[in-house]
Design an enzyme around this catalytic site. Structure first.
Site, PDB file in Angstrom:
ATOM      1  N   THR A  92       0.812  -1.227   0.000  1.00  0.00           N
ATOM      2  CA  THR A  92       0.000   0.000   0.000  1.00  0.00           C
ATOM      3  C   THR A  92       0.842   1.272   0.000  1.00  0.00           C
ATOM      4  O   THR A  92       0.414   2.291  -0.523  1.00  0.00           O
ATOM      5  CB  THR A  92      -0.939   0.025   1.221  1.00  0.00           C
ATOM      6  OG1 THR A  92      -0.152  -0.091   2.416  1.00  0.00           O
ATOM      7  CG2 THR A  92      -1.939  -1.126   1.147  1.00  0.00           C
ATOM      8  N   HIS A  93       2.028   1.239   0.620  1.00  0.00           N
ATOM      9  CA  HIS A  93       2.907   2.418   0.693  1.00  0.00           C
ATOM     10  C   HIS A  93       4.327   1.995   0.341  1.00  0.00           C
ATOM     11  O   HIS A  93       4.777   0.924   0.745  1.00  0.00           O
ATOM     12  CB  HIS A  93       2.916   3.023   2.104  1.00  0.00           C
ATOM     13  CG  HIS A  93       1.594   3.550   2.562  1.00  0.00           C
ATOM     14  ND1 HIS A  93       0.519   2.735   2.805  1.00  0.00           N
ATOM     15  CD2 HIS A  93       1.174   4.811   2.818  1.00  0.00           C
ATOM     16  CE1 HIS A  93      -0.519   3.479   3.183  1.00  0.00           C
ATOM     17  NE2 HIS A  93      -0.146   4.729   3.206  1.00  0.00           N
ATOM     18  N   ASN A  94       5.009   2.847  -0.396  1.00  0.00           N
ATOM     19  CA  ASN A  94       6.410   2.593  -0.718  1.00  0.00           C
ATOM     20  C   ASN A  94       7.134   3.931  -0.841  1.00  0.00           C
ATOM     21  O   ASN A  94       6.732   4.786  -1.630  1.00  0.00           O
ATOM     22  CB  ASN A  94       6.532   1.810  -2.026  1.00  0.00           C
ATOM     23  CG  ASN A  94       7.972   1.435  -2.344  1.00  0.00           C
ATOM     24  OD1 ASN A  94       8.841   1.448  -1.476  1.00  0.00           O
ATOM     25  ND2 ASN A  94       8.248   1.129  -3.605  1.00  0.00           N
ATOM     26  N   THR A 106       5.065  -1.089   2.977  1.00  0.00           N
ATOM     27  CA  THR A 106       4.147  -1.868   3.815  1.00  0.00           C
ATOM     28  C   THR A 106       3.428  -2.905   2.971  1.00  0.00           C
ATOM     29  O   THR A 106       3.157  -2.693   1.788  1.00  0.00           O
ATOM     30  CB  THR A 106       3.106  -0.963   4.494  1.00  0.00           C
ATOM     31  OG1 THR A 106       2.396  -0.220   3.485  1.00  0.00           O
ATOM     32  CG2 THR A 106       3.770   0.005   5.459  1.00  0.00           C
TER      33      THR A 106
END
Length: 332
Positions: A92-94, A106
């Site tokens: 979802t997040h990078n 994540t």
């Protein structure tokens, strides 16, 4: 951004009203017309400041597993790694950050086995061995609310609440098995809330429920902690918060709860977790801050250091947002 827009954003981030006419409720609380509130929020959506309005869930209470990953990615492989992670729905997040561990992302998946398979697969595809999973051991805070008030102040430290500390278990932390209808509701409110003065009526039509049933179920899922927050998810950069930094701290195990609770009391800290260390990574307490500038983030972290007395720390500034999206549950 106009002051009234900032006021609305402060209100609807943490809690969007679950009443028949939510924009009317917001309008009454600030003394304007219902249509004006709707138009302003629709404009904020159109400008990309509001990503969506809906549910933000506790993944473990839905039966999922999540972890933060740290990777040492050579400069000539950052594009390859970013492309690989872009195609993984559960990532979802990078972010790229200022450290030898320069890529942080994540992952949310259906099982612990999926985490292990992902880690093996990502190492094999990228040719990078130094990728590590750092699931949380204790969660002291997760509350992503951007403050649009004129006086943001540094200190806002309430009394520590030990009941709020969530300790990770080895398995998914499900409260109960969701019914098919509840899963359908989750699938709809993880998307953007429908437009119009009565958005829950539109959801009710889709689900073949009553409007009151939709609102009642959302409130119940909130009360049970399955929905962590029902409100507006913002694009922090478009909202004016151009900088974010991860402050990491080596804290003695005997003080971890005391310090974690104290750090969680800062309103500018959106996340505060205890996580595992690594041989070349002594930091076990992770905090996230957002600010209009890098200096503002640094000032907050140094204030935290002063208040807690933890003077050994590192600040990892975000240099690139490679991916940021909301998790889509029950679409496997």
């Amino acid at each position: 951004m106009e002051q009234i827009d900032g006021l609305l954003l402060n209100m609807i981030q943490s809690s969007f009203p679950t009443v028949r006419r939510p924009y009317e409720a917001l309008a009454e609380s600030i003394g304007v017309k219902e249509k004006d509130v709707l138009n302003r929020i629709e404009d904020l959506r159109d400008r990309g400041i509001i990503r969506r309005i809906g549910g933000v869930f506790d993944s473990r209470k839905l039966g999922y597993y999540s972890s933060l990953f740290a990777a040492k990615v050579p400069e000539n492989k950052t594009t390859l790694m970013a492309d690989i992670l872009e195609k993984v729905p559960g990532v979802t997040h990078n972010y790229l950050r200022t450290h030898t561990y320069n890529m942080w992302f994540t992952l949310i998946v259906s099982s612990q086995n999926d985490v292990d398979l992902f880690l093996h697969d990502i190492r094999e595809k990228s040719g990078i061995s130094e990728i590590y999973s750092l699931p949380y051991i204790r969660m002291f805070k997760i509350k992503v609310d951007f403050d649009f008030s004129e006086d943001r102040g540094l200190l806002n430290i309430p009394q520590p609440d030990r009941k709020s500390v969530e300790i990770a278990s080895l398995g998914p932390k499900t409260t109960e098995k969701l019914t098919i209808l509840e899963i359908e509701l989750v699938k709809r409110i993880q998307e953007d809330l429908p437009s119009g003065l009565r958005p829950y009526d539109k959801l009710a039509d889709d689900l073949r429920w009553t409007e009151e049933q939709v609102m009642k179920e959302i409130r119940r899922l909130q009360a049970e902690g399955i929905i962590r927050r029902f409100g507006a998810v913002l694009n922090n950069r478009k909202a004016g918060f151009q900088a974010n930094a991860m402050g990491v701290w080596p804290v003695d195990e005997n003080r971890i709860e005391e310090v974690g609770l104290l750090m969680a009391g800062f309103k500018q800290i959106s996340h505060c977790y205890q996580r595992p260390t690594m041989p070349d990574w002594p930091y076990n307490l992770f905090t996230m801050v957002h600010g209009h500038t890098a200096k503002e983030c640094e000032d907050i972290i140094r204030e935290v250091a002063y208040v807690t007395g933890i003077n050994e720390f590192e600040i990892l500034f975000s240099t690139a947002e490679l991916k940021k999206t909301s998790m889509k549950y029950f679409l496997e």
